[in-house]
Motif scaffolding. Structure first.
Motif, PDB file in Angstrom:
ATOM      1  N   VAL A 195      20.273  40.085  39.917  1.00 42.38           N
ATOM      2  CA  VAL A 195      20.410  40.915  41.349  1.00 42.38           C
ATOM      3  C   VAL A 195      20.700  40.026  42.408  1.00 42.38           C
ATOM      4  N   ILE A 196      20.024  38.837  42.340  1.00 41.85           N
ATOM      5  CA  ILE A 196      20.227  37.674  43.325  1.00 41.85           C
ATOM      6  C   ILE A 196      21.568  37.296  43.307  1.00 41.85           C
ATOM      7  N   LEU A 197      22.310  37.251  42.275  1.00 40.90           N
ATOM      8  CA  LEU A 197      23.933  36.843  42.351  1.00 40.90           C
ATOM      9  C   LEU A 197      24.600  37.931  42.628  1.00 40.90           C
ATOM     10  N   TRP A 198      24.519  39.302  42.468  1.00 39.03           N
ATOM     11  CA  TRP A 198      25.073  40.284  43.040  1.00 39.03           C
ATOM     12  C   TRP A 198      24.815  40.400  44.547  1.00 39.03           C
ATOM     13  N   PHE A 199      23.607  40.166  45.186  1.00 39.20           N
ATOM     14  CA  PHE A 199      23.352  40.054  46.439  1.00 39.20           C
ATOM     15  C   PHE A 199      24.148  39.126  47.416  1.00 39.20           C
ATOM     16  N   LEU A 200      24.299  37.872  46.554  1.00 33.33           N
ATOM     17  CA  LEU A 200      25.003  36.677  47.257  1.00 33.33           C
ATOM     18  C   LEU A 200      26.357  36.986  47.323  1.00 33.33           C
ATOM     19  N   ILE A 201      26.929  37.632  46.130  1.00 27.77           N
ATOM     20  CA  ILE A 201      28.436  37.779  46.268  1.00 27.77           C
ATOM     21  C   ILE A 201      28.974  38.838  47.288  1.00 27.77           C
ATOM     22  N   GLN A 202      27.841  39.800  47.413  1.00 29.89           N
ATOM     23  CA  GLN A 202      28.297  40.791  48.426  1.00 29.89           C
ATOM     24  C   GLN A 202      28.277  40.227  49.822  1.00 29.89           C
ATOM     25  N   CYS A 203      27.055  39.462  50.015  1.00 30.16           N
ATOM     26  CA  CYS A 203      27.001  38.704  51.160  1.00 30.16           C
ATOM     27  C   CYS A 203      28.214  37.948  51.628  1.00 30.16           C
ATOM     28  N   TYR A 204      28.932  37.175  50.527  1.00 28.09           N
ATOM     29  CA  TYR A 204      29.944  36.563  50.639  1.00 28.09           C
ATOM     30  C   TYR A 204      31.056  37.503  51.244  1.00 28.09           C
ATOM     31  N   LYS A 205      31.246  38.571  50.540  1.00 26.63           N
ATOM     32  CA  LYS A 205      32.397  39.481  51.031  1.00 26.63           C
ATOM     33  C   LYS A 205      32.088  40.102  52.200  1.00 26.63           C
TER      34      LYS A 205
ATOM     35  N   GLY B  39      29.467  48.450  48.984  1.00 28.52           N
ATOM     36  CA  GLY B  39      30.954  48.663  48.669  1.00 28.52           C
ATOM     37  C   GLY B  39      31.262  48.017  47.282  1.00 28.52           C
ATOM     38  N   ALA B  40      32.433  48.422  46.790  1.00 27.90           N
ATOM     39  CA  ALA B  40      33.036  48.189  45.447  1.00 27.90           C
ATOM     40  C   ALA B  40      34.330  47.436  45.888  1.00 27.90           C
ATOM     41  N   GLY B  41      34.890  46.635  44.906  1.00 27.54           N
ATOM     42  CA  GLY B  41      36.219  46.088  45.078  1.00 27.54           C
ATOM     43  C   GLY B  41      36.207  44.683  45.793  1.00 27.54           C
ATOM     44  N   GLY B  42      37.040  44.066  45.841  1.00 21.88           N
ATOM     45  CA  GLY B  42      37.079  42.634  46.512  1.00 21.88           C
ATOM     46  C   GLY B  42      36.966  41.674  45.617  1.00 21.88           C
ATOM     47  N   MET B  43      37.075  40.308  46.206  1.00 23.23           N
ATOM     48  CA  MET B  43      37.134  39.087  45.354  1.00 23.23           C
ATOM     49  C   MET B  43      35.724  38.411  45.751  1.00 23.23           C
ATOM     50  N   PRO B  44      35.012  37.969  44.680  1.00 28.79           N
ATOM     51  CA  PRO B  44      35.185  38.503  43.357  1.00 28.79           C
ATOM     52  C   PRO B  44      34.481  39.465  42.731  1.00 28.79           C
ATOM     53  N   SER B  45      34.609  39.979  41.502  1.00 31.87           N
ATOM     54  CA  SER B  45      33.957  41.025  41.040  1.00 31.87           C
ATOM     55  C   SER B  45      32.595  40.992  40.967  1.00 31.87           C
ATOM     56  N   SER B  46      31.703  41.503  41.888  1.00 28.01           N
ATOM     57  CA  SER B  46      30.096  41.288  41.609  1.00 28.01           C
ATOM     58  C   SER B  46      29.545  42.079  40.345  1.00 28.01           C
TER      59      SER B  46
ATOM     60  N   PRO C  89      42.547  42.318  37.653  1.00 26.65           N
ATOM     61  CA  PRO C  89      42.284  41.557  36.518  1.00 26.65           C
ATOM     62  C   PRO C  89      41.904  40.141  36.978  1.00 26.65           C
ATOM     63  N   PHE C  90      42.343  39.486  38.019  1.00 27.34           N
ATOM     64  CA  PHE C  90      42.078  38.114  38.316  1.00 27.34           C
ATOM     65  C   PHE C  90      40.599  38.257  39.010  1.00 27.34           C
ATOM     66  N   GLN C  91      40.368  39.307  39.958  1.00 29.17           N
ATOM     67  CA  GLN C  91      39.076  39.399  40.511  1.00 29.17           C
ATOM     68  C   GLN C  91      37.823  39.517  39.606  1.00 29.17           C
ATOM     69  N   VAL C  92      38.266  40.197  38.532  1.00 27.77           N
ATOM     70  CA  VAL C  92      37.117  40.366  37.361  1.00 27.77           C
ATOM     71  C   VAL C  92      37.146  39.301  36.537  1.00 27.77           C
ATOM     72  N   PHE C  93      38.119  38.610  35.972  1.00 36.82           N
ATOM     73  CA  PHE C  93      38.023  37.072  35.667  1.00 36.82           C
ATOM     74  C   PHE C  93      36.958  36.176  36.496  1.00 36.82           C
ATOM     75  N   ILE C  94      37.488  36.123  37.838  1.00 40.15           N
ATOM     76  CA  ILE C  94      36.746  35.218  38.705  1.00 40.15           C
ATOM     77  C   ILE C  94      35.153  35.620  38.644  1.00 40.15           C
ATOM     78  N   GLY C  95      34.865  36.827  38.954  1.00 37.92           N
ATOM     79  CA  GLY C  95      33.566  37.382  38.955  1.00 37.92           C
ATOM     80  C   GLY C  95      32.912  37.079  37.499  1.00 37.92           C
ATOM     81  N   ALA C  96      33.434  37.191  36.326  1.00 40.40           N
ATOM     82  CA  ALA C  96      33.113  36.873  35.140  1.00 40.40           C
ATOM     83  C   ALA C  96      32.693  35.409  35.011  1.00 40.40           C
ATOM     84  N   LEU C  97      33.829  34.550  35.507  1.00 40.50           N
ATOM     85  CA  LEU C  97      33.545  33.077  35.288  1.00 40.50           C
ATOM     86  C   LEU C  97      32.237  32.621  36.121  1.00 40.50           C
ATOM     87  N   ILE C  98      32.035  33.254  37.355  1.00 39.90           N
ATOM     88  CA  ILE C  98      30.971  32.992  38.229  1.00 39.90           C
ATOM     89  C   ILE C  98      29.551  33.519  37.225  1.00 39.90           C
ATOM     90  N   GLY C  99      29.681  34.469  36.857  1.00 41.04           N
ATOM     91  CA  GLY C  99      28.685  35.014  35.945  1.00 41.04           C
ATOM     92  C   GLY C  99      28.271  33.990  34.683  1.00 41.04           C
TER      93      GLY C  99
END
Length: 145
Positions: free
Chosen positions: A16-26, A44-51, A128-138
């Motif tokens: 949950v904290i990771l999701w919040f930080l990524i959305q704040c980054y967006k 919102g959905a979409g954008g880099m990286p995939s939360s 797919p690249f946004q998903v990959f980067i989100g997965a890597l961060i996770g």
């Protein structure tokens, strides 16, 4: 076990904290590029990286590290992660492309007599690249914490 114990459950609070930080980054990235503050971006959905990808991969990594990569719980979180990432890069992305095309069609003068109250949301999925980067961060966050 009390309801408040969810706040000490790392399988909940880390994703949950990771999701919040990524959305704040967006939000910050959107502010820099558009010069407008768009708080709706937090949900919102979409954008880099995939939360979405980051959340499910951090959860799967946490479960794998703590319960074992051969455990049934890891299998469940892994399959969930694959489904969510497939949905983000495949189905939701296709729906976003369709929404963009429908918005164009409806806004073309003389083409339709359809009056719409609001435009369809076009940014629904991820590349797919946004998903990959989100997965890597996770995986990194789940592996470090």
């Amino acid at each position: 076990m009390s309801f408040l114990s969810i706040f000490s459950n790392k399988y909940i609070y880390i994703p949950v904290i990771l999701w919040f930080l990524i959305q704040c980054y967006k939000i910050v990235c959107d502010l820099i590029t558009t010069k407008k503050f768009n708080f709706r971006r937090i949900l919102g959905a979409g954008g880099m990286p995939s939360s979405h990808s980051a959340v499910v991969c951090s959860l799967a990594t946490l479960v794998g590290r703590n319960e074992g990569f051969g455990s049934p719980m890891f299998a469940i979180t892994f399959v969930l992660a694959v489904v969510v990432m497939y949905d983000a890069a495949g189905i939701r992305r296709a729906a976003g492309k369709q929404a963009k095309m429908l918005n164009k069609i409806v806004n073309t003068p003389g083409l339709t007599n359809v009056e719409i109250q609001e435009r369809l949301v076009e940014v629904l999925g991820h590349t797919p690249f946004q998903v990959f980067i989100g997965a890597l961060i996770g995986v990194i966050v789940g592996g470090l914490l």
